[in-house]
Design a protein around this motif. Structure first.
Motif, PDB file in Angstrom:
ATOM      1  N   PRO A 136      18.675  10.563  20.916  1.00  0.00           N
ATOM      2  CA  PRO A 136      18.843  12.494  20.858  1.00  0.00           C
ATOM      3  C   PRO A 136      18.818  13.509  22.212  1.00  0.00           C
ATOM      4  CG  PRO A 136      18.026  11.304  19.141  1.00  0.00           C
ATOM      5  CD  PRO A 136      17.761  10.780  19.927  1.00  0.00           C
ATOM      6  N   SER A 137      18.262  12.960  23.394  1.00  0.00           N
ATOM      7  CA  SER A 137      18.063  13.505  24.481  1.00  0.00           C
ATOM      8  C   SER A 137      18.726  13.656  25.362  1.00  0.00           C
ATOM      9  CB  SER A 137      16.941  12.207  25.189  1.00  0.00           C
ATOM     10  OG  SER A 137      17.797  11.172  25.826  1.00  0.00           O
ATOM     11  N   HIS A 138      20.369  12.471  24.402  1.00  0.00           N
ATOM     12  CA  HIS A 138      21.438  12.941  25.144  1.00  0.00           C
ATOM     13  C   HIS A 138      22.655  14.813  25.162  1.00  0.00           C
ATOM     14  CE1 HIS A 138      26.281  13.806  25.043  1.00  0.00           C
ATOM     15  NE2 HIS A 138      25.929  12.006  26.379  1.00  0.00           N
ATOM     16  N   VAL A 139      21.557  15.544  24.334  1.00  0.00           N
ATOM     17  CA  VAL A 139      21.955  16.846  23.602  1.00  0.00           C
ATOM     18  C   VAL A 139      21.469  17.573  25.174  1.00  0.00           C
ATOM     19  CG1 VAL A 139      22.083  16.580  21.809  1.00  0.00           C
ATOM     20  CG2 VAL A 139      20.259  17.267  22.538  1.00  0.00           C
ATOM     21  N   ALA A 140      20.847  17.084  26.104  1.00  0.00           N
ATOM     22  CA  ALA A 140      19.928  18.214  26.922  1.00  0.00           C
ATOM     23  C   ALA A 140      20.380  18.259  27.969  1.00  0.00           C
ATOM     24  CB  ALA A 140      18.734  17.623  27.096  1.00  0.00           C
ATOM     25  N   HIS A 141      21.949  17.300  28.281  1.00  0.00           N
ATOM     26  CA  HIS A 141      22.789  17.773  29.442  1.00  0.00           C
ATOM     27  C   HIS A 141      23.235  19.003  28.944  1.00  0.00           C
ATOM     28  CE1 HIS A 141      25.898  16.450  26.202  1.00  0.00           C
ATOM     29  NE2 HIS A 141      26.971  16.757  27.545  1.00  0.00           N
ATOM     30  N   GLN A 142      23.409  19.547  27.545  1.00  0.00           N
ATOM     31  CA  GLN A 142      24.150  20.861  27.538  1.00  0.00           C
ATOM     32  C   GLN A 142      23.443  22.062  27.530  1.00  0.00           C
ATOM     33  OE1 GLN A 142      25.824  20.860  23.732  1.00  0.00           O
ATOM     34  NE2 GLN A 142      25.891  18.537  22.665  1.00  0.00           N
ATOM     35  N   PHE A 143      22.635  22.067  28.562  1.00  0.00           N
ATOM     36  CA  PHE A 143      21.796  22.937  28.530  1.00  0.00           C
ATOM     37  C   PHE A 143      21.599  23.677  30.237  1.00  0.00           C
ATOM     38  CE2 PHE A 143      19.011  21.242  25.353  1.00  0.00           C
ATOM     39  CZ  PHE A 143      18.941  21.680  23.831  1.00  0.00           C
ATOM     40  N   GLY A 144      22.237  22.425  30.623  1.00  0.00           N
ATOM     41  CA  GLY A 144      23.019  22.691  32.493  1.00  0.00           C
ATOM     42  C   GLY A 144      21.661  22.820  33.432  1.00  0.00           C
ATOM     43  N   ASP A 145      22.066  24.384  33.973  1.00  0.00           N
ATOM     44  CA  ASP A 145      20.791  25.069  34.871  1.00  0.00           C
ATOM     45  C   ASP A 145      19.638  25.685  33.805  1.00  0.00           C
ATOM     46  OD1 ASP A 145      22.636  23.800  36.932  1.00  0.00           O
ATOM     47  OD2 ASP A 145      22.842  26.058  37.215  1.00  0.00           O
ATOM     48  N   ALA A 146      20.139  25.500  32.047  1.00  0.00           N
ATOM     49  CA  ALA A 146      18.865  26.347  32.230  1.00  0.00           C
ATOM     50  C   ALA A 146      17.679  25.552  31.848  1.00  0.00           C
ATOM     51  CB  ALA A 146      19.300  26.938  30.353  1.00  0.00           C
ATOM     52  N   LEU A 147      18.090  23.826  31.946  1.00  0.00           N
ATOM     53  CA  LEU A 147      16.944  23.113  31.341  1.00  0.00           C
ATOM     54  C   LEU A 147      15.774  23.601  32.580  1.00  0.00           C
ATOM     55  CD1 LEU A 147      16.054  20.603  29.707  1.00  0.00           C
ATOM     56  CD2 LEU A 147      17.123  19.245  31.270  1.00  0.00           C
ATOM     57  N   GLY A 148      15.974  23.424  33.574  1.00  0.00           N
ATOM     58  CA  GLY A 148      14.644  23.800  34.687  1.00  0.00           C
ATOM     59  C   GLY A 148      13.961  24.915  34.021  1.00  0.00           C
ATOM     60  N   LYS A 149      14.878  26.413  32.949  1.00  0.00           N
ATOM     61  CA  LYS A 149      14.128  27.357  33.256  1.00  0.00           C
ATOM     62  C   LYS A 149      12.868  27.147  32.178  1.00  0.00           C
ATOM     63  CE  LYS A 149      14.697  31.925  32.111  1.00  0.00           C
ATOM     64  NZ  LYS A 149      13.330  32.594  33.228  1.00  0.00           N
ATOM     65  N   ILE A 150      13.341  26.298  30.518  1.00  0.00           N
ATOM     66  CA  ILE A 150      12.810  26.149  30.221  1.00  0.00           C
ATOM     67  C   ILE A 150      12.336  25.135  30.005  1.00  0.00           C
ATOM     68  CG2 ILE A 150      12.957  24.399  27.661  1.00  0.00           C
ATOM     69  CD1 ILE A 150      16.467  24.615  27.728  1.00  0.00           C
ATOM     70  N   GLU A 151      11.656  23.701  30.983  1.00  0.00           N
ATOM     71  CA  GLU A 151      10.633  23.089  31.392  1.00  0.00           C
ATOM     72  C   GLU A 151       9.868  24.678  31.971  1.00  0.00           C
ATOM     73  OE1 GLU A 151      10.034  20.592  30.902  1.00  0.00           O
ATOM     74  OE2 GLU A 151      12.238  19.085  31.006  1.00  0.00           O
ATOM     75  N   THR A 152      10.031  25.208  32.571  1.00  0.00           N
ATOM     76  CA  THR A 152       8.704  25.863  33.850  1.00  0.00           C
ATOM     77  C   THR A 152       8.427  26.973  32.577  1.00  0.00           C
ATOM     78  OG1 THR A 152      10.675  27.415  34.587  1.00  0.00           O
ATOM     79  CG2 THR A 152       9.778  25.504  35.549  1.00  0.00           C
ATOM     80  N   ASP A 153       8.702  28.047  31.774  1.00  0.00           N
ATOM     81  CA  ASP A 153       8.838  29.421  31.247  1.00  0.00           C
ATOM     82  C   ASP A 153       8.480  28.875  29.859  1.00  0.00           C
ATOM     83  OD1 ASP A 153       9.455  30.166  33.709  1.00  0.00           O
ATOM     84  OD2 ASP A 153      11.560  31.106  33.192  1.00  0.00           O
ATOM     85  N   GLY A 154       9.188  27.578  28.969  1.00  0.00           N
ATOM     86  CA  GLY A 154       9.014  27.422  27.704  1.00  0.00           C
ATOM     87  C   GLY A 154      10.192  27.533  27.148  1.00  0.00           C
ATOM     88  N   ALA A 155      10.796  28.734  27.511  1.00  0.00           N
ATOM     89  CA  ALA A 155      12.103  28.689  26.931  1.00  0.00           C
ATOM     90  C   ALA A 155      13.343  29.892  27.369  1.00  0.00           C
ATOM     91  CB  ALA A 155      12.243  29.818  25.176  1.00  0.00           C
ATOM     92  N   ALA A 156      14.761  28.996  26.821  1.00  0.00           N
ATOM     93  CA  ALA A 156      15.324  29.857  28.033  1.00  0.00           C
ATOM     94  C   ALA A 156      17.006  30.531  26.881  1.00  0.00           C
ATOM     95  CB  ALA A 156      15.831  29.223  28.708  1.00  0.00           C
ATOM     96  N   GLU A 157      17.372  30.867  27.037  1.00  0.00           N
ATOM     97  CA  GLU A 157      18.727  31.086  26.189  1.00  0.00           C
ATOM     98  C   GLU A 157      19.920  30.514  26.940  1.00  0.00           C
ATOM     99  OE1 GLU A 157      21.521  34.835  25.779  1.00  0.00           O
ATOM    100  OE2 GLU A 157      20.064  35.212  24.328  1.00  0.00           O
TER     101      GLU A 157
END
Length: 418
Positions: A136-157
Motif C-alpha cells: 500500500p505504501s506504493h501510493v506515496a509516490h503520488q504525493f511528490g514533493d508534498a511528501l516532505g511537507k506532510i512529514e514535517t507539518d503533519g498534513a499537506a494538500e
C-alpha cells in the motif's frame, strides 16, 4: 440492469453511498467491488465490470469509501486501514440482506484493500485484484514533493487526478505499516491477479510479488495494453468475462431449481411485469431468459419478442442441421451463420374468405470453408429439411386447456358445484 441506490454505515458510523447492481434474473452470487485511491464507485471501470457481472447473474455492490464520492465523512481522517474496515462493513451489510459476498474485486489500492479485508469476511471464496500494488505504501509516490511537507507539518494538500486532497501524516504512516505479504499468504481464498504489463501507475512487478506471495489456488491473467484505470470499455468487459469464468471454478454459480410444476422438458412462461409485457421464460432446470416487446409497443425491451424467439429457433435449427450433415459427410465446413427476418406479407394465393396476409421468414445462410459449388448447393437444400422449417411450413396444431387445479384450490367451498 436493475440498480439499487442504498447507503450503509461505514467504519466510523458515517453513511456510505452505494449501488447494488442486480441481475435481471436469479442472483447466483454476490461480489463486493473496491475502487481505486481517491476514485469513486462510479468510475467507468467499476460501472462496466459490475454491469457485465450482473448480466451473468452476479450481484455487485460498489460504494464510495468514507469521505469520497457521495459518502459522508472527511477523507483527510481516513487511511488504508479505515478503507479495509469500510469493506468489512459493506460485507456485513450484504450478509444482513441475505447476500453474503463470495467474491471480492479490488482495483488499484482497492485491490490491496480487498486482500486485507478477506480475513474479516469469511463468506468470501475468491479475491480478484486489478492493477493492485503489492505494498500500500506504493501510493506515496503520488504525493511528490508534498511528501516532505506532510512529514514535517503533519498534513499537506495534494493534487490527485486534478482534484485537491488533504493528506495527513497518519495516512502515510498507516500505508507504510500495512504490509500485505502476511495477508496474502493467509488469504484462504482463490486469488486472481489481473494486471497490464504497460501499467504506468502500478508496475507489473507488483503483480508478480502478489502472485509469488499467494498460495494455490492462484491465477494470473494479463490485461495486455489496458491503462491503469481500465478506461476502455472492451478492457473492462474482457476483465469481467474472465472474472466470471474464473469465479465459476470456486463459487457455485448454478442457477436455482425451476419453479414448482415445471419439470425438465416443460417450458414455463411466467408474467414478470403486470404493467408491461416482460415474461420470465424457464426451460427446464438450467436455461432462463426473458421475452418482451419493444418500447414502441409498450414493452421494456428487456428480451426478444415472441416472433424473435421463433426466428431464433429457425436460425438455430437450420445451423444445427447443416452442421450435422456436413460433419457426417466430412466436408470442410468451417463456420455457419444464419440471418433470419420475419415479416407479414400479402398472401398471393389467399382465398377471398381467407387471410390477406401470411407470415414470411427470410433466411440468409453464410457458409465459410473450402466447399465446392455442389456442396454449397446441397447444404442449402439440407437447410430446408430442418425440423423447425418443416413445422413452420406445414403448420402446427396448438391444444390449450386451463389448469383448474389452482383455481379450484382458491375457490370458496360454498360456491363449489356439490
Amino acid at each position: 440492469m436493475p440498480t439499487e441506490r442504498i447507503s450503509f454505515s461505514g467504519h466510523s458510523g458515517d453513511q456510505l453511498a452505494a449501488r447494488l447492481d442486480l441481475p435481471e434474473g436469479p442472483i447466483l452470487s454476490t461480489a463486493l467491488f473496491a475502487h481505486c485511491f481517491t476514485c469513486s464507485k462510479d468510475i467507468p471501470a467499476a460501472r462496466r465490470i459490475s454491469a457485465r457481472l450482473a448480466a451473468m447473474g452476479i450481484a455487485v455492490l460498489r460504494f464510495d469509501f468514507t469521505g469520497l464520492g457521495h459518502s459522508d465523512g472527511e477523507f483527510s481522517n481516513t487511511n488504508f486501514t479505515s478503507n479495509v474496515a469500510d469493506l468489512v462493513a459493506a460485507g456485513h451489510y450484504l450478509a444482513g440482506r441475505g447476500l453474503p459476498p463470495s467474491l471480492l474485486i479490488g482495483h488499484s489500492l482497492g485491490g490491496a484493500a480487498v486482500l486485507r479485508a478477506r480475513a474479516g469476511l469469511p463468506s468470501v471464496r475468491g479475491v480478484v485484484t486489478l492493477g493492485a500494488p503489492s505494498d500500500p505504501s506504493h501510493v506515496a509516490h503520488q504525493f511528490g514533493d508534498a511528501l516532505g511537507k506532510i512529514e514535517t507539518d503533519g498534513a499537506a494538500e495534494v493534487c490527485l487526478a486534478d482534484r485537491p486532497f488533504t493528506i495527513r501524516k497518519q495516512f502515510v504512516e498507516d500505508i507504510r505499516a500495512a504490509a500485505l505479504s502476511d495477508a496474502v499468504a493467509a488469504l484462504d481464498a482463490a486469488l486472481l491477479v489481473m494486471h497490464a504489463p504497460m501499467d504506468a501507475t502500478v508496475s507489473i512487478d507488483n503483480a508478480a510479488e502478489l502472485f509469488v506471495a499467494a498460495k494455490h489456488p492462484k491465477s494470473f491473467v494479463t490485461l495486455d495494453d489496458a491503462d491503469h484505470l481500465i478506461s476502455r470499455p472492451r478492457d473492462a468487459e474482457y476483465a469481467a468475462d474472465v472474472i466470471a469464468a474464473w469465479a465459476g471454478r470456486y463459487i457455485d454459480l448454478s442457477p436455482p431449481a425451476p419453479p414448482p410444476g415445471a419439470p425438465e422438458g416443460v417450458l414455463r412462461v411466467t408474467e414478470a411485469d403486470p404493467n408491461g409485457f416482460l415474461q420470465d421464460v424457464q426451460a427446464g432446470p438450467r436455461h432462463h431468459t426473458y421475452a418482451d416487446e419493444p418500447l414502441a409497443y409498450g414493452g421494456s425491451n428487456r428480451g426478444m419478442t415472441p416472433y424473435g424467439f421463433i426466428a431464433a429457433g429457425l436460425g438455430a435449427c437450420t445451423s444445427m442441421t447443416i452442421r450435422m450433415y456436413a460433419r457426417r459427410k466430412g466436408w470442410p465446413l468451417e463456420s455457419i451463420s444464419v440471418d433470419v427476418c420475419h415479416d407479414k406479407v400479402h398472401a398471393q394465393d389467399a382465398l377471398p374468405s381467407g387471410p390477406a396476409q401470411i407470415d414470411q421468414f427470410t433466411r440468409v445462410i453464410y457458409l465459410s470453408g473450402n466447399l465446392t459449388a455442389d456442396q454449397r448447393a446441397k447444404l442449402l437444400d439440407i437447410a430446408d429439411r430442418c425440423p423447425v422449417h418443416r413445422t413452420l411450413e406445414h403448420g402446427a396444431k396448438v391444444t390449450t386447456r386451463l389448469d383448474l387445479a389452482e383455481a379450484d384450490s382458491q375457490m370458496d367451498p360454498a360456491h363449489l358445484p356439490f
